[in-house]
Write a protein that holds these residues in place. Structure first.
Motif, PDB file in Angstrom:
ATOM      1  N   LYS A   1     -37.203 -73.887 -12.877  1.00  0.00           N
ATOM      2  CA  LYS A   1     -37.704 -73.386 -10.745  1.00  0.00           C
ATOM      3  C   LYS A   1     -37.473 -71.426 -11.062  1.00  0.00           C
ATOM      4  O   LYS A   1     -37.921 -71.332 -10.262  1.00  0.00           O
ATOM      5  CB  LYS A   1     -36.028 -73.756 -10.829  1.00  0.00           C
ATOM      6  N   LYS A   2     -36.816 -71.282 -12.670  1.00  0.00           N
ATOM      7  CA  LYS A   2     -37.828 -69.895 -12.776  1.00  0.00           C
ATOM      8  C   LYS A   2     -38.844 -69.326 -13.107  1.00  0.00           C
ATOM      9  O   LYS A   2     -39.362 -68.190 -12.072  1.00  0.00           O
ATOM     10  CB  LYS A   2     -36.503 -68.894 -13.404  1.00  0.00           C
ATOM     11  N   GLU A   3     -39.533 -70.360 -13.329  1.00  0.00           N
ATOM     12  CA  GLU A   3     -40.907 -69.844 -13.697  1.00  0.00           C
ATOM     13  C   GLU A   3     -41.240 -70.275 -12.482  1.00  0.00           C
ATOM     14  O   GLU A   3     -42.678 -69.275 -12.243  1.00  0.00           O
ATOM     15  CB  GLU A   3     -41.529 -70.730 -15.085  1.00  0.00           C
ATOM     16  N   ILE A   4     -41.191 -71.617 -11.875  1.00  0.00           N
ATOM     17  CA  ILE A   4     -42.594 -71.188 -10.473  1.00  0.00           C
ATOM     18  C   ILE A   4     -42.218 -70.336 -10.144  1.00  0.00           C
ATOM     19  O   ILE A   4     -42.822 -69.784  -9.113  1.00  0.00           O
ATOM     20  CB  ILE A   4     -42.140 -72.642  -9.533  1.00  0.00           C
ATOM     21  N   LEU A   5     -40.525 -69.252  -9.400  1.00  0.00           N
ATOM     22  CA  LEU A   5     -40.901 -68.388  -8.475  1.00  0.00           C
ATOM     23  C   LEU A   5     -40.601 -67.559  -9.314  1.00  0.00           C
ATOM     24  O   LEU A   5     -41.880 -66.452  -8.166  1.00  0.00           O
ATOM     25  CB  LEU A   5     -38.922 -68.594  -8.681  1.00  0.00           C
ATOM     26  N   GLU A   6     -41.433 -66.812 -10.307  1.00  0.00           N
ATOM     27  CA  GLU A   6     -41.758 -66.475 -10.806  1.00  0.00           C
ATOM     28  C   GLU A   6     -43.615 -66.247 -10.476  1.00  0.00           C
ATOM     29  O   GLU A   6     -43.739 -65.216 -10.328  1.00  0.00           O
ATOM     30  CB  GLU A   6     -41.674 -65.880 -12.125  1.00  0.00           C
ATOM     31  N   ASN A   7     -43.587 -67.478 -10.605  1.00  0.00           N
ATOM     32  CA  ASN A   7     -45.482 -67.821 -10.444  1.00  0.00           C
ATOM     33  C   ASN A   7     -45.779 -66.852  -8.643  1.00  0.00           C
ATOM     34  O   ASN A   7     -46.960 -66.397  -8.457  1.00  0.00           O
ATOM     35  CB  ASN A   7     -45.190 -69.100 -10.518  1.00  0.00           C
ATOM     36  N   GLU A   8     -44.198 -67.540  -8.272  1.00  0.00           N
ATOM     37  CA  GLU A   8     -44.953 -66.712  -6.960  1.00  0.00           C
ATOM     38  C   GLU A   8     -44.732 -65.774  -6.528  1.00  0.00           C
ATOM     39  O   GLU A   8     -44.928 -65.210  -5.507  1.00  0.00           O
ATOM     40  CB  GLU A   8     -44.316 -67.630  -5.030  1.00  0.00           C
ATOM     41  N   GLY A   9     -44.585 -64.733  -7.183  1.00  0.00           N
ATOM     42  CA  GLY A   9     -44.200 -63.381  -7.083  1.00  0.00           C
ATOM     43  C   GLY A   9     -42.814 -62.574  -6.658  1.00  0.00           C
ATOM     44  O   GLY A   9     -42.314 -61.913  -6.914  1.00  0.00           O
ATOM     45  N   VAL A  10     -41.665 -63.778  -6.911  1.00  0.00           N
ATOM     46  CA  VAL A  10     -40.448 -63.911  -7.045  1.00  0.00           C
ATOM     47  C   VAL A  10     -39.657 -62.987  -8.083  1.00  0.00           C
ATOM     48  O   VAL A  10     -39.825 -63.393  -9.152  1.00  0.00           O
ATOM     49  CB  VAL A  10     -39.318 -64.743  -6.619  1.00  0.00           C
ATOM     50  N   CYS A  11     -39.368 -62.083  -7.441  1.00  0.00           N
ATOM     51  CA  CYS A  11     -38.211 -61.000  -9.106  1.00  0.00           C
ATOM     52  C   CYS A  11     -37.069 -61.401  -9.234  1.00  0.00           C
ATOM     53  O   CYS A  11     -36.544 -61.743  -8.485  1.00  0.00           O
ATOM     54  CB  CYS A  11     -38.802 -59.605  -8.220  1.00  0.00           C
ATOM     55  N   ILE A  12     -37.016 -61.976  -9.988  1.00  0.00           N
ATOM     56  CA  ILE A  12     -35.844 -62.008 -10.737  1.00  0.00           C
ATOM     57  C   ILE A  12     -35.125 -61.969 -12.394  1.00  0.00           C
ATOM     58  O   ILE A  12     -36.308 -60.642 -12.719  1.00  0.00           O
ATOM     59  CB  ILE A  12     -35.730 -63.765 -11.768  1.00  0.00           C
TER      60      ILE A  12
ATOM     61  N   PHE B   1     -55.809 -83.281  -5.072  1.00  0.00           N
ATOM     62  CA  PHE B   1     -54.357 -82.885  -4.572  1.00  0.00           C
ATOM     63  C   PHE B   1     -53.620 -82.659  -5.524  1.00  0.00           C
ATOM     64  O   PHE B   1     -52.944 -81.527  -5.387  1.00  0.00           O
ATOM     65  CB  PHE B   1     -53.934 -84.586  -3.860  1.00  0.00           C
ATOM     66  N   ALA B   2     -54.106 -83.681  -7.067  1.00  0.00           N
ATOM     67  CA  ALA B   2     -53.485 -83.679  -7.819  1.00  0.00           C
ATOM     68  C   ALA B   2     -53.015 -82.133  -8.564  1.00  0.00           C
ATOM     69  O   ALA B   2     -52.593 -80.970  -8.927  1.00  0.00           O
ATOM     70  CB  ALA B   2     -53.185 -84.426  -8.944  1.00  0.00           C
ATOM     71  N   GLU B   3     -54.261 -81.332  -7.798  1.00  0.00           N
ATOM     72  CA  GLU B   3     -55.076 -79.897  -8.906  1.00  0.00           C
ATOM     73  C   GLU B   3     -54.275 -79.119  -7.730  1.00  0.00           C
ATOM     74  O   GLU B   3     -54.558 -77.974  -8.081  1.00  0.00           O
ATOM     75  CB  GLU B   3     -56.787 -80.273  -8.684  1.00  0.00           C
ATOM     76  N   ASP B   4     -54.385 -79.087  -6.414  1.00  0.00           N
ATOM     77  CA  ASP B   4     -53.063 -78.310  -5.509  1.00  0.00           C
ATOM     78  C   ASP B   4     -52.223 -77.987  -5.617  1.00  0.00           C
ATOM     79  O   ASP B   4     -51.553 -77.184  -5.836  1.00  0.00           O
ATOM     80  CB  ASP B   4     -53.171 -79.103  -4.113  1.00  0.00           C
ATOM     81  N   VAL B   5     -51.979 -79.431  -6.682  1.00  0.00           N
ATOM     82  CA  VAL B   5     -50.122 -79.388  -6.886  1.00  0.00           C
ATOM     83  C   VAL B   5     -49.983 -78.531  -8.083  1.00  0.00           C
ATOM     84  O   VAL B   5     -49.053 -77.734  -7.539  1.00  0.00           O
ATOM     85  CB  VAL B   5     -49.413 -80.564  -6.548  1.00  0.00           C
ATOM     86  N   CYS B   6     -50.748 -78.457  -9.008  1.00  0.00           N
ATOM     87  CA  CYS B   6     -50.784 -77.651 -10.160  1.00  0.00           C
ATOM     88  C   CYS B   6     -50.980 -76.411  -9.640  1.00  0.00           C
ATOM     89  O   CYS B   6     -50.500 -75.069 -10.161  1.00  0.00           O
ATOM     90  CB  CYS B   6     -51.902 -78.109 -10.765  1.00  0.00           C
ATOM     91  N   ASN B   7     -51.881 -75.701  -8.615  1.00  0.00           N
ATOM     92  CA  ASN B   7     -52.365 -74.106  -8.838  1.00  0.00           C
ATOM     93  C   ASN B   7     -51.559 -73.794  -7.738  1.00  0.00           C
ATOM     94  O   ASN B   7     -51.013 -73.262  -8.128  1.00  0.00           O
ATOM     95  CB  ASN B   7     -53.844 -74.418  -7.577  1.00  0.00           C
ATOM     96  N   ALA B   8     -50.561 -74.964  -7.081  1.00  0.00           N
ATOM     97  CA  ALA B   8     -49.144 -73.767  -6.482  1.00  0.00           C
ATOM     98  C   ALA B   8     -47.883 -74.090  -7.625  1.00  0.00           C
ATOM     99  O   ALA B   8     -47.238 -73.603  -7.444  1.00  0.00           O
ATOM    100  CB  ALA B   8     -48.857 -75.260  -5.593  1.00  0.00           C
ATOM    101  N   TYR B   9     -48.227 -75.277  -8.338  1.00  0.00           N
ATOM    102  CA  TYR B   9     -47.070 -74.834  -9.506  1.00  0.00           C
ATOM    103  C   TYR B   9     -46.852 -73.228 -10.173  1.00  0.00           C
ATOM    104  O   TYR B   9     -46.083 -72.800 -10.376  1.00  0.00           O
ATOM    105  CB  TYR B   9     -47.000 -75.958 -10.694  1.00  0.00           C
ATOM    106  N   PHE B  10     -48.692 -73.110 -10.538  1.00  0.00           N
ATOM    107  CA  PHE B  10     -48.850 -71.821 -11.085  1.00  0.00           C
ATOM    108  C   PHE B  10     -49.115 -70.799 -10.377  1.00  0.00           C
ATOM    109  O   PHE B  10     -50.083 -69.159 -10.065  1.00  0.00           O
ATOM    110  CB  PHE B  10     -50.112 -71.782 -11.755  1.00  0.00           C
ATOM    111  N   GLY B  11     -48.252 -70.891  -8.895  1.00  0.00           N
ATOM    112  CA  GLY B  11     -48.314 -69.428  -7.981  1.00  0.00           C
ATOM    113  C   GLY B  11     -49.346 -69.859  -6.942  1.00  0.00           C
ATOM    114  O   GLY B  11     -49.518 -68.184  -6.385  1.00  0.00           O
ATOM    115  N   ASN B  12     -50.066 -70.335  -6.791  1.00  0.00           N
ATOM    116  CA  ASN B  12     -51.293 -70.357  -5.818  1.00  0.00           C
ATOM    117  C   ASN B  12     -50.382 -70.889  -4.349  1.00  0.00           C
ATOM    118  O   ASN B  12     -50.080 -71.592  -4.299  1.00  0.00           O
ATOM    119  CB  ASN B  12     -52.411 -70.933  -6.164  1.00  0.00           C
ATOM    120  N   SER B  13     -50.718 -70.372  -3.022  1.00  0.00           N
ATOM    121  CA  SER B  13     -50.223 -70.446  -2.163  1.00  0.00           C
ATOM    122  C   SER B  13     -51.422 -70.929  -1.462  1.00  0.00           C
ATOM    123  O   SER B  13     -52.569 -71.200  -1.069  1.00  0.00           O
ATOM    124  CB  SER B  13     -49.729 -68.842  -1.210  1.00  0.00           C
TER     125      SER B  13
END
Length: 186
Positions: free
Chosen positions: A168-179, A71-83
């Motif tokens: 916050k910016k980093e997480i968003l950019e990891n998700e592909g959000v353009c800033i 579960f902690a790994e899932d959270v980590c992967n989500a942080y790094f932009g995995n859906s």
DNA sequence: GCTTTAGACGTAT
DNA sequence: ATACGTCTAAAGC
């Protein structure tokens, strides 16, 4: 917070959460799990010790175990932009404030890679309490899982974040959000 | 663009 | 009652 311990036939079944950690480089993640559901997450910390300190601070007792490391790994992967879908893996029934619960439910609906404004969240629950929405989100017990990083200001600038605007910016950019120049492009 | 100001609301003390 | 907050809108520079 009070936990009751029940003893059945010599087997101790306690209500305390199990805390598991996972790290990637120097970023340490942690989850608190109860009844097989994640009840709390934290934003990553620079050491395992800090992560455990941070996630356990509201619990009178807890266990540390690698049982829910995935579960902690899932959270980590989500942080790094995995859906990653956390559907049915988390539980915020312990949030006993109605307003906050409504806000969090609304935030939980924001799809991966998309954003909503504090105002939109407020309107979705028929409220004009924009600032109260921010306050409620600031108490999100499940950062990353409930994507409070996807909630931005009405002028499309990033807005505040418990872990700092940069994170916050980093997480968003990891998700592909353009800033661009501090503004969300959409 | 920037800063200030008043406004609106829920929560904690 | 008071103060605060991951805010908003309007007004002034």
């Amino acid at each position: 917070m009070t936990y009751f311990i029940y003893i059945y036939g010599g087997i101790q079944i306690s209500n305390e959460p199990i805390i598991s950690t996972y790290n990637k480089g120097n970023l340490h993640f942690a989850v608190a799990v109860k009844d097989k559901k994640i009840i709390k997450t934290i934003l990553p910390k620079s050491s395992k010790k800090k992560a455990i300190n941070d996630i356990s601070d509201e619990y009178l007792s807890f266990k540390i175990s690698n049982k829910y490391q995935n579960f902690a790994e899932d959270v980590c992967n989500a942080y790094f932009g995995n859906s990653i879908s956390f559907k049915d893996k988390f539980d915020y029934s312990s949030v006993n404030n109605e307003f906050q619960k409504e806000v969090l439910q609304e935030v939980a609906e924001i799809p991966y890679g998309e954003t909503k404004t504090y105002k939109q969240i407020a309107e979705a629950i028929d409220s004009k309490a924009y600032r109260a929405v921010g306050t409620a989100i600031g108490k999100n017990p499940l950062p990353i899982i409930i994507p409070c990083h996807r909630v931005i200001k009405s002028d499309l600038s990033i807005g505040g974040f418990f872990g700092g605007t940069e994170m916050k910016k980093e997480i968003l950019e990891n998700e592909g959000v353009c800033i661009v120049n501090g503004k969300i492009q959409r």
